[in-house]
Design an enzyme around this catalytic site. Structure first.
Site, PDB file in Angstrom:
ATOM      1  N   LYS A 117       0.815  -1.220   0.000  1.00  0.00           N
ATOM      2  CA  LYS A 117       0.000   0.000   0.000  1.00  0.00           C
ATOM      3  C   LYS A 117       0.851   1.274   0.000  1.00  0.00           C
ATOM      4  O   LYS A 117       0.521   2.237   0.670  1.00  0.00           O
ATOM      5  CB  LYS A 117      -0.946   0.030   1.210  1.00  0.00           C
ATOM      6  CG  LYS A 117      -2.000  -1.052   1.223  1.00  0.00           C
ATOM      7  CD  LYS A 117      -2.949  -0.823   2.388  1.00  0.00           C
ATOM      8  CE  LYS A 117      -4.043  -1.853   2.432  1.00  0.00           C
ATOM      9  NZ  LYS A 117      -4.979  -1.626   3.541  1.00  0.00           N
ATOM     10  N   LYS A 279     -14.665  -1.997   4.434  1.00  0.00           N
ATOM     11  CA  LYS A 279     -13.508  -2.101   3.545  1.00  0.00           C
ATOM     12  C   LYS A 279     -12.427  -1.116   3.957  1.00  0.00           C
ATOM     13  O   LYS A 279     -12.699  -0.075   4.555  1.00  0.00           O
ATOM     14  CB  LYS A 279     -13.939  -1.834   2.091  1.00  0.00           C
ATOM     15  CG  LYS A 279     -14.976  -2.824   1.577  1.00  0.00           C
ATOM     16  CD  LYS A 279     -14.380  -4.210   1.432  1.00  0.00           C
ATOM     17  CE  LYS A 279     -15.419  -5.220   0.987  1.00  0.00           C
ATOM     18  NZ  LYS A 279     -16.300  -5.663   2.083  1.00  0.00           N
ATOM     19  N   ASP A 280     -11.187  -1.450   3.591  1.00  0.00           N
ATOM     20  CA  ASP A 280     -10.038  -0.644   3.954  1.00  0.00           C
ATOM     21  C   ASP A 280     -10.175   0.790   3.448  1.00  0.00           C
ATOM     22  O   ASP A 280     -10.799   1.050   2.426  1.00  0.00           O
ATOM     23  CB  ASP A 280      -8.757  -1.235   3.355  1.00  0.00           C
ATOM     24  CG  ASP A 280      -8.507  -2.663   3.821  1.00  0.00           C
ATOM     25  OD1 ASP A 280      -9.245  -3.552   3.372  1.00  0.00           O
ATOM     26  OD2 ASP A 280      -7.597  -2.864   4.638  1.00  0.00           O
ATOM     27  N   LYS A 281      -9.532   1.704   4.172  1.00  0.00           N
ATOM     28  CA  LYS A 281      -9.475   3.078   3.705  1.00  0.00           C
ATOM     29  C   LYS A 281      -8.439   3.219   2.590  1.00  0.00           C
ATOM     30  O   LYS A 281      -8.755   3.702   1.503  1.00  0.00           O
ATOM     31  CB  LYS A 281      -9.121   4.026   4.855  1.00  0.00           C
ATOM     32  CG  LYS A 281      -8.885   5.453   4.373  1.00  0.00           C
ATOM     33  CD  LYS A 281      -8.392   6.346   5.482  1.00  0.00           C
ATOM     34  CE  LYS A 281      -8.077   7.733   4.909  1.00  0.00           C
ATOM     35  NZ  LYS A 281      -7.587   8.667   5.924  1.00  0.00           N
TER      36      LYS A 281
END
Length: 522
Positions: A117, A279-281
């Site tokens: 990421k 859900k992920d940021k």
């Protein structure tokens, strides 16, 4: 097959030595991937299913990339760079795998390191629904049975009229009605105004009156304060399902923040939305959302207003979505700056294909600060409400925005919810909702104050504790029995031809789930 300890995976983050060539941001951005074998050459996509990647939380250097934060209350916030620490600096105080029960590997190869990421576009998530189909956004059209609303309804009201109507809708003024003057007095124009008020401000009704020889439109509450959370029932076609389901594409925002943004623009409460999972940021994500009695037409209009969001694939159904009603998630991941030989990468990929991985819950379940969310969930289940309040509001090291840090500091100093609220320009966050509840119900009724937080947000803490218990039980099972099958095991097919074993003391899990359900009902 040998089972290995995860001691070399998640060591506590220590400060670098003075002669270390790596900068602190670079050091804390690098992660040690679990030796289950997730790997890629630099820039190459690797597709995995949920549970296949166990790594330290994502980090970034904010000097290289500033996150696009759309603040819900249109506040001008100070730049977080003024706080001194970068996101990567703050993450060194966060959790590591051992803190959440992740302690074992299924294989003994050396593994490798990389950066996960580095860009939010390096992490792409698609839900896999309960029917096993990947959720995609491929249709922006509005269903044919939707009401045909003119585009004029979004521009017919002036900014001043919209503000007065919003204040009336939220009971922020002393008036019980708002008068709208019709500049171009035609029946068609009045019809558009009626549609605009009813569509954009749920809970308000309109009527046409005559004053001094001119037609005016009067807006008023149709059903008191309950109308805000329960949009007008009489205006919804009986043949249409009460829930509008849609696919939400979002960039660099977590699910709850996204819901808060949508609710702000729709002028409704966040608790009328439902979804199957958060859900992920720091990612690009695609998931299904459901909302009560909001038309696809209104939702579709948001595509013209919002950045980094897209809504589509609309349909009307008779039921909401529930947390956990999915088969999993499909991930497309870019790993950068791989450090490892070709042989190490090949060993890792072969292990993943042939052996599989331990299906732990990942670090995103437990938060990005030194106070893990599972501790809050545990306190909730034990009815320790003072501890719940303290865990949510107390200062802590970790990855948080500057205004939230100032809010926590004010709370620690004064224990005054109204004073702490003044430090929060964004009041729809969990901390803001809890402080609002404390200001309303007082410090002696913390359980009621906690109820001000939307239900899905409250469940997040319970789910986190459930995930923590699962991880601990899985590690204990493997510690005692290794990877061999024993009576009572739940055996699932894993990646490729591999088999994943990840159950232990099934009765203990069932007992916990009963406690969890009881906690939800509270």
């Amino acid at each position: 097959m040998e089972v290995n300890e995860a001691n070399n995976l998640a060591i506590k983050r220590s400060l670098p030595n003075a002669d270390d060539k790596e900068t602190e941001p670079e050091r804390y951005k690098k992660i040690k991937l679990s030796e289950t074998g997730i790997s890629s050459d630099t820039g190459k996509h690797t597709e995995i299913t949920e549970g296949g990647l166990q790594a330290l939380p994502s980090q970034q250097n904010e000097n290289n990339e500033k996150e696009d934060e759309e603040e819900l209350d249109n506040a001008v916030l100070e730049d977080d760079e003024d706080d001194g620490d970068t996101f990567a600096d703050m993450m060194k105080y966060g959790l590591v795998e051992q803190d959440v029960g992740i302690t074992k590997f299924v294989s003994s190869h050396q593994g490798f390191s990389g950066i996960l990421k580095e860009r939010y576009s390096d992490f792409v998530v698609h839900e896999i629904n309960k029917d096993g189909k990947m959720v995609v956004l491929d249709d922006l059209s509005v269903p044919a049975d939707d009401e045909e609303l003119s585009e004029d309804i979004f521009s017919v009201l002036s900014a001043q009229d919209k503000q007065r109507l919003e204040d009336l809708q939220h009971f922020k003024n002393k008036e019980d009605s708002v008068v709208i003057e019709v500049v171009e007095d035609t029946k068609e124009k009045r019809t558009v105004i009626h549609q605009a008020v009813k569509s954009l401000f749920p809970g308000l009704e309109t009527k046409t009156e005559e004053k001094e020889g001119k037609k005016i439109i009067v807006a008023y509450h149709v059903a008191g304060k309950t109308a805000l959370a329960n949009p007008r029932k009489h205006s919804w076609p009986k043949s249409r399902g009460s829930y509008c389901h849609f696919v939400l594409y979002k960039e660099n925002k977590d699910t709850m923040d996204a819901i808060n943004v949508l609710s702000k623009y729709l002028r409704v409460k966040p608790n009328i939305f439902s979804y199957v999972g958060t859900k992920d940021k720091r990612a690009i994500t695609v998931q299904e959302i459901a909302v009560v009695r909001i038309t696809a037409q209104r939702l579709s209009h948001l595509n013209k207003c919002l950045m980094n969001f897209k809504l589509g694939n609309f349909s009307y159904k008779k039921y909401p979505l529930k947390l956990g009603e999915l088969q999993g998630n499909h991930f497309t991941v870019v790993l950068r700056n791989i450090t490892g030989s070709d042989q190490q990468v090949e060993q890792a990929m072969t292990s993943l294909r042939d052996t599989g991985f331990i299906n732990y819950y990942g670090m995103q379940r437990f938060g990005t600060t030194a106070v893990p969310t599972y501790q809050v969930g545990k306190a909730i289940l034990h009815n320790k409400w003072s501890e719940v309040m303290d865990l949510i509001l107390k200062p802590r090291p970790g990855a948080e925005r500057g205004y939230l840090v100032k809010c926590r500091e004010e709370w620690a100093k004064t224990k005054d919810p109204e004073a702490a609220l003044k430090k929060l320009p964004v009041k729809r966050c969990v901390e803001g909702q809890l402080l609002r509840g404390l200001a309303k119900y007082g410090m002696k009724n913390i359980a009621s104050a906690f109820g001000m937080i939307p239900r899905n947000n409250r469940l997040m803490y319970i789910h986190s504790y459930q995930s923590y218990v699962w991880n601990k039980i899985v590690s204990k099972r493997i510690e005692e029995y290794g990877l061999k099958a024993v009576p009572g095991d739940l055996v699932l097919k894993g990646v490729g031809s591999g088999v994943i074993l990840f159950n232990y003391f099934l009765n203990n899990v069932v007992t916990f789930l009963h406690l969890w359900e009881r906690g939800i009902k509270r």
